[in-house]
Design an enzyme around this catalytic site. Sequence first.
Site, PDB file in Angstrom:
ATOM      1  N   ASN A   1       0.828  -1.207   0.000  1.00 39.31           N
ATOM      2  CA  ASN A   1       0.000   0.000   0.000  1.00 39.31           C
ATOM      3  C   ASN A   1       0.861   1.255   0.000  1.00 39.31           C
ATOM      4  OD1 ASN A   1      -2.289  -1.594   0.111  1.00 39.31           O
ATOM      5  ND2 ASN A   1      -2.700  -1.221   2.272  1.00 39.31           N
TER       6      ASN A   1
ATOM      7  N   ARG B   1     -10.475  -5.019 -13.731  1.00 42.60           N
ATOM      8  CA  ARG B   1      -9.306  -5.799 -13.303  1.00 42.60           C
ATOM      9  C   ARG B   1      -9.691  -7.264 -13.410  1.00 42.60           C
ATOM     10  NH1 ARG B   1      -5.870  -2.044 -11.076  1.00 42.60           N
ATOM     11  NH2 ARG B   1      -6.827  -0.286  -9.962  1.00 42.60           N
TER      12      ARG B   1
ATOM     13  N   ARG C   1      -5.328   1.347 -13.250  1.00 47.75           N
ATOM     14  CA  ARG C   1      -3.961   1.585 -12.772  1.00 47.75           C
ATOM     15  C   ARG C   1      -3.276   0.308 -12.304  1.00 47.75           C
ATOM     16  NH1 ARG C   1      -4.214   6.057  -8.840  1.00 47.75           N
ATOM     17  NH2 ARG C   1      -4.064   7.428 -10.660  1.00 47.75           N
TER      18      ARG C   1
ATOM     19  N   HIS D   1     -15.498   2.137 -14.679  1.00 50.55           N
ATOM     20  CA  HIS D   1     -15.297   1.371 -13.452  1.00 50.55           C
ATOM     21  C   HIS D   1     -16.515   0.530 -13.107  1.00 50.55           C
ATOM     22  CE1 HIS D   1     -14.515   1.063  -8.944  1.00 50.55           C
ATOM     23  NE2 HIS D   1     -13.385   0.627  -9.471  1.00 50.55           N
TER      24      HIS D   1
ATOM     25  N   TYR E   1     -11.931 -10.356  -1.314  1.00 51.07           N
ATOM     26  CA  TYR E   1     -12.660  -9.084  -1.266  1.00 51.07           C
ATOM     27  C   TYR E   1     -14.121  -9.369  -0.947  1.00 51.07           C
ATOM     28  CZ  TYR E   1      -8.867  -6.551  -3.719  1.00 51.07           C
ATOM     29  OH  TYR E   1      -7.673  -5.978  -4.091  1.00 51.07           O
TER      30      TYR E   1
ATOM     31  N   ARG F   1     -14.149   2.043   4.969  1.00 54.60           N
ATOM     32  CA  ARG F   1     -12.953   1.245   5.206  1.00 54.60           C
ATOM     33  C   ARG F   1     -11.679   2.082   5.177  1.00 54.60           C
ATOM     34  NH1 ARG F   1     -11.708  -1.480   0.416  1.00 54.60           N
ATOM     35  NH2 ARG F   1      -9.939  -0.107   0.156  1.00 54.60           N
TER      36      ARG F   1
END
EC number: 2.7.4.1
Length: 743
Positions: A64, A397, A427, A457, A490, A586
């Site tokens: 991260n 993705r 990205r 997205h 996820y 989050r």
Amino acid sequence: MITPSQQQSTGSEFISEGSDEERALFFNRELSWIAFNRRVLEEALDQTHPLLERVKFLAIFATNLDEFFMIRVAGLQRLLHERVVERPPDGMTAFSQLNEIRALLLPQLMEQMDCWHQQVKPQLAASGIHIHSYSSLSSDRKESLRAMFEREIFPVLTPLAFDTSHPFPFISNLSLNLAILVEDPEEGDCFARLKIPVGLFPRLIEFRAEKNVTQSLGGGEHHYVLLEDLIAANLDLLFPGLRVVAAYPFRVTRNADLEIEEDEASDLMTAIEESMEMRRVGSPVRIEMDRRTPEAICSMVVRHLGISPDMIYRLDEPIGMADMMMLAGLNRPDLQDPPFHPSIPPSLSHDQPIFPVIQRGDLLLYHPYDSFGPVITFLQQAATDPDVLAIKMTLYRVGSNSPIVDALMEARENGKQVTALIELKARFDEENNIGWARALERAGVHVVYGLVGIKVHAKVCLVVRREKQGIVRYIHLGTGNYNAGTSRVYTDIGLMTASTEIGADISDLFNFLTGYARITSYRKLLVAPVTIRDGILQRIEREIVRHQEHGDGYIAFKMNALVDRACILALYRASQAGVRIDLQVRGICCLRPGLPGISETITVTSIVGRFLEHARMYYFRNGGDEEVLVGSADLMPRNLDRRVEILFPIQDKRLLAVIVEDILMVHLRDTAKARKLLPDGTYCRVLPEDGDTPFDTQQWMIDHRGQWYPLIEKDEVLQTFSPLSVPPLTGTGSVRIKGKGKR
């Protein structure tokens, strides 16, 4: 008390924009992100986690941070360098943000290193996973590793000298290097740089244990030495005739925020491919150096890279902790979270055709507690069903070895019309997505690369099927990517529906994405950048009016990030009106809860745990006529203004009750992993009342996954649920299971 404005559609100021009073209402975006990553680090520090899970969190913390520097810090440094006067709503300058970022990160990095050296690494050794220093090994082991080094690694290495005849070598982004001092009998002290080939060899080189080492339980012994340690110990082979004085690891992080001139590019794919190379050569934004490195070497690196000394971070080894993720994948079940098997709705458990099931009623999936398998089945059956005419899908993705992409290719082979919109600008997934785009094009799929100036997205798949009653649209909508790998870690919501109105909206959306349609409103969906912000603001205002008339206003949002100024100001207005608001964010949250007279009725919590909380849910009580919107969009300017996003309503009242009662409200009751945001920007753990057992939402979901399906599929009526009866976050944490009291 500040008087709220009634201009809900624009989120207009109830105090003057840019004033000191307004700036005090917002947390800084970058500092809020650092607070989030601090919560990730806390999971690594938590000794109740299995050992390899703690290693995983240390690696995630580092990963991260790498991305944060490559994108966010790079952006701030660009603003500073170009002297751009651009301030966020909180008013901090780029200079002040950079200073505060460093001040916050230095103690966190110390904690990370202390956790690794004082806790995790010794416990790994006690569990049979040894990371040795090369110098501590026996002579026989050193000889064996030296032979392996000379045979396999040595031929790859290229030391680069730096002197009057050799320019300072280029150092690529995130590459691990050795700064080497050598003594030449004729020239004196010399400097060289050596790139560590981490991409070609594992960061941890494993070797066999000595014969007298016993095997441990639960997976056997593992013995490693760091790749850079192995190389540094054998540098004499690279510098024959010279004396190697010392070698110090270091790593450079560069600006990786691609700037693509889309309007000037004749071909978007080529433009992105060319821009990707800039990540390797972008301007430096951080240098990580071994703490033992002499000041003279640090000064030389700073001078030749053209950076300021405050961009150097001195660390203990190992630099680049993200590479330690390889340990988390070891076959050591005794050191990992217990595995679990995701549930599958009973109506889909026998491999029967999926389309009649969806036709009977909407299907709800909550990953990873529910299997991602039905989504794959949906595509696979569409690919082979002779009545399916067309498939249209967005891909953001995808991941590697994707069964989703395989199904699209098979569908095209079977004569279906297949359209895939692949977002090339996702990205750090650009290269992967370019590969899939080309493969799909070779298979004959209509591939759309995205839109100029905006990212797609939204997560949506449309299947067009010919049936007796005519053409039927089957749709899958979700909050997460079509990625079977990330679906296991996820938390995301997926909906399968044959709703006529939603189907018409999705057709309009694809016409906009692939053609020239200009659509300003939709029947059921909220779509960014057209209607999401206004739709959220209007619903907040509706709740304000309801509360003013009846006193029962309630809003609950669960999302990844809350940054958008207009949405934050609208939530402040709702709080001033007395509406109770629960927000579970989050990551980044720029809203300040608990401010007297402004946000007293707002509570903000965050859950960081075994799974990445990724679902977005927006709940409005609406006087009992409850509304839940689910989708891909966080409340951030980038999502609402510069991306194509969708929020979709949950129309089936039974599924709506499940989302509210068994997902959203359960998460708001967490007293094990939840942290509460305080008015000063710090977070504190949410604890159960004295004598109560901490309530772990994610574990509860594992234990009760799919428990609502029998009720839904038998058309049983769920009990009415009032969110106003939910106990406070500091309450008992007890959870009611339908028909079974509290647990």
